[in-house]
Design an enzyme around this catalytic site. Structure first.
Site, PDB file in Angstrom:
ATOM      1  N   HIS A 193       0.824  -1.219   0.000  1.00  0.00           N
ATOM      2  CA  HIS A 193       0.000   0.000   0.000  1.00  0.00           C
ATOM      3  C   HIS A 193       0.855   1.265   0.000  1.00  0.00           C
ATOM      4  CE1 HIS A 193      -3.796  -2.173   0.511  1.00  0.00           C
ATOM      5  NE2 HIS A 193      -3.103  -2.994   1.281  1.00  0.00           N
ATOM      6  N   ASN A 219     -10.269  -2.892   2.699  1.00  0.00           N
ATOM      7  CA  ASN A 219      -9.993  -2.913   1.267  1.00  0.00           C
ATOM      8  C   ASN A 219     -11.280  -2.601   0.505  1.00  0.00           C
ATOM      9  OD1 ASN A 219      -7.215  -3.560   1.146  1.00  0.00           O
ATOM     10  ND2 ASN A 219      -7.636  -5.727   1.422  1.00  0.00           N
ATOM     11  N   TYR A 262       0.494  -4.056  11.785  1.00  0.00           N
ATOM     12  CA  TYR A 262       0.349  -2.699  11.240  1.00  0.00           C
ATOM     13  C   TYR A 262       0.981  -1.666  12.170  1.00  0.00           C
ATOM     14  CZ  TYR A 262      -2.333  -4.057   7.193  1.00  0.00           C
ATOM     15  OH  TYR A 262      -2.705  -4.595   5.990  1.00  0.00           O
TER      16      TYR A 262
END
Ligand code: NDP
Length: 518
Positions: free
Chosen positions: A55, A127, A337
């Site tokens: 990303h 997403n 993350y």
């Protein structure tokens, strides 16, 4: 001249000359004491931070989340109470391309939202697809390696992609969506967002409900074919940035409907699919979508780097009334993350303005690189450890009311085989029931084209899976593959052929009759 217009060094001293370096003579050499020059060059060397491993290419804007319906029976989250309005940030992205990649590429789109609630930040890192390629985090780094560049050729490798996918049939659902119309939206405004994972909501009574989050475009879906996208990329690589930025500058603020699907906690044992499997949706007829509200984007960032590149979204960020589920991929992302941002931005990335919560933060984390809190974060300078005796004098204390209800899950700790799940039924529903014939034909063409040039044994293994979805799916993609192999002027494959690589012969390419190696 007023102070604010004086060019200054980072240390604040006036900068007398920003045109001419300090040299021993008119023709040089330069003097080491020209610190301004050294500092200027040193800053330039440090302008880049590590791009996201996935990303990396993104587009974002600020906006607001508005709750229009009463869902207090499911959650105590203040930001989800009817009438609540919460400032937010959205960042959309492609998965595989690097920071300079073209926007109009066929890829899954990231759909990351940060809500600055009065109870701290709630991040929804989803997403534009309701499912994902893998359901066990052991597979995630390997999957991403197949999307990135081959270590020797430094090129993308369809062989690696289809080799991995054909050995991992749980990817069929997501690959099908990727190769469908929704795999190449015209702009970020023209696609849905999904939390994808199963999350949970919990209410004042301590009852937990499993939940799926949906964000449905109010602009309508619109897509490009590969041919159309190629033409756009030939003209601009920044098509999404241009469209999103200009729409907001022009006052055409995009909106998404916010909906949920809900499942009572103990019903999770009653479904004929694993509701925590990220490769599956919850069928709408069993779990109808419930309207919650909408979000709207209405303000561009003043500085892209500060507000979009520096934005750090993590599923670890939940607030009271919202929580996770046993979904194994979600559990791994809760760690991964936040850790990516610690690496990319630094330990204290949540003090960067765009990541900073609306509430004042008190805790006992201490020191560290770039600690710029400005003062003691615990509320009392003597309280730099916990427990301590300074609660009455402002030292931070825990709040047990924020404790979520216990997860009522039991089982033996083990490595459970996730290959027991059915990877075909939901794909069949999508291809044979949801899509119409023109959509199916485009799907076949996109997938067959993406497979151009890959070794026949790998293609055959993939065809075997498609056939289990439906014989028409296999036949359609096989025909498109044959055509692509016969006509493609350029084979986008870049996997070096070695003695171990399954070989593609011209006969295999022409009739696709090679048998799988297995
Ligand atoms: P439904 O017929 O009720 O739902 C089908 C959904 O598919 C639509 O509501 C729409 O989702 C979505 N859809 C429509 N066209 C496409 C496309 N070209 N590519 C991807 N998705 C599309 O049936 P079910 O709920 O039983 O689901 C059937 C299949 O639909 C699933 O197996 C899944 O592949 C797909 N799907 C299901 C979703 C769900 O949450 N149940 C969500 C998205 C896809 P939306 O309303 O979100 O736009």
């Amino acid at each position: 001249m007023a102070d604010r217009n004086t060019l200054r060094t980072s240390a604040g001293a006036p900068w007398p000359n920003n045109q001419d370096s300090l040299s021993a003579g008119e023709r040089g050499p330069l003097l080491l004491q020209d610190y301004q020059l050294i500092e200027k060059l040193a800053h330039q060397n440090r302008e880049r931070i590590p791009e996201r491993t996935v990303h990396a290419k993104g587009w974002g804007a600020h906006g607001k989340l508005v709750i229009t319906e009463d869902i207090s029976r499911y959650t105590k989250a203040k930001c989800l109470m009817k009438g609540a309005e919460t400032p937010m940030l959205a960042r959309f992205s492609t998965v595989a391309g690097e920071q300079g990649a073209a926007d109009h590429e066929r890829d899954v789109r990231g759909f990351a939202l940060k809500f600055y609630t009065e109870d701290g930040n709630w991040d929804m890192v989803g997403n534009n697809t309701p499912v994902f390629f893998v359901r066990d985090p052991y597979k995630f780094p390997d999957f991403i390696h197949t999307q990135k560049r081959h270590p020797k050729t430094n090129m993308r490798s369809p062989t690696a992609m289809f080799d991995f996918w054909s050995l991992s049939p749980e990817s069929l659902h997501q690959v099908t969506i990727l190769m469908s119309d929704r795999g190449l939206p015209q702009s970020p405004m023209q696609m849905n967002g999904y939390g994808s994972h199963t999350f949970s909501l919990w209410n004042d009574a301590g009852e937990r409900y499993w939940v799926k989050f949906h964000f449905k475009t109010e602009q309508g879906h619109a897509f490009y074919t590969n041919d159309e996208a190629e033409k756009i990329i030939g003209k601009t690589r920044e098509g999404y940035q241009e469209r999103l930025f200009n729409a907001i500058e022009d006052g055409q603020y995009p909106r998404w409907k916010f909906q949920i699907q809900v499942m009572p906690e103990l019903d999770a044992d009653k479904t004929d699919f694993n509701p925590f499997d990220l490769t599956k949706v919850w069928p709408h007829d069993q779990f109808p979508v419930i309207d919650v509200g909408y979000f709207q984007l209405n303000r561009n960032a003043d500085n892209y780097f500060a507000e979009i590149e520096n934005a750090a979204f993590s599923p670890s960020n939940v607030v009271p009334g919202i929580s996770w589920s046993p979904d194994k991929m979600l559990q791994a992302r809760v760690f991964s993350y936040a850790d990516a941002h610690r690496y990319r931005l630094g330990t204290h990335y949540e003090t960067i303005p765009v990541n900073r919560p609306r509430v004042e933060v008190h805790n006992y984390h201490k020191d560290g690189e770039m600690n710029v809190y400005g003062g003691v974060r615990t509320g009392n300078e003597n309280a730099y450890y916990e427990p301590n005796s300074f609660a009455e004098e402002g030292a931070a204390v825990e709040d047990r009311s924020a404790q979520e209800p216990p997860l009522r899950i039991s089982g033996n700790a083990d490595r459970y085989d996730h290959r027991i799940y059915d990877d075909y039924t939901q794909v069949r529903a999508l291809v044979m029931k949801v899509m119409d014939e023109p959509q199916r034909q485009r799907l076949y063409k996109n997938m067959g084209g993406a497979m151009a040039g890959i070794p026949a044994p790998i293609a055959e293994r993939w065809f075997g899976h498609l056939k289990q979805v439906h014989p028409d799916y296999e036949a359609g993609v096989r025909a498109a593959w044959n055509e692509a192999n016969a006509t493609a002027a350029y084979m986008p494959n870049s996997h070096p052929v070695t003695d171990d690589t399954p070989q593609l012969t011209s006969g295999d390419a022409a009739d696709g009759s090679a048998q799988a190696a297995e």
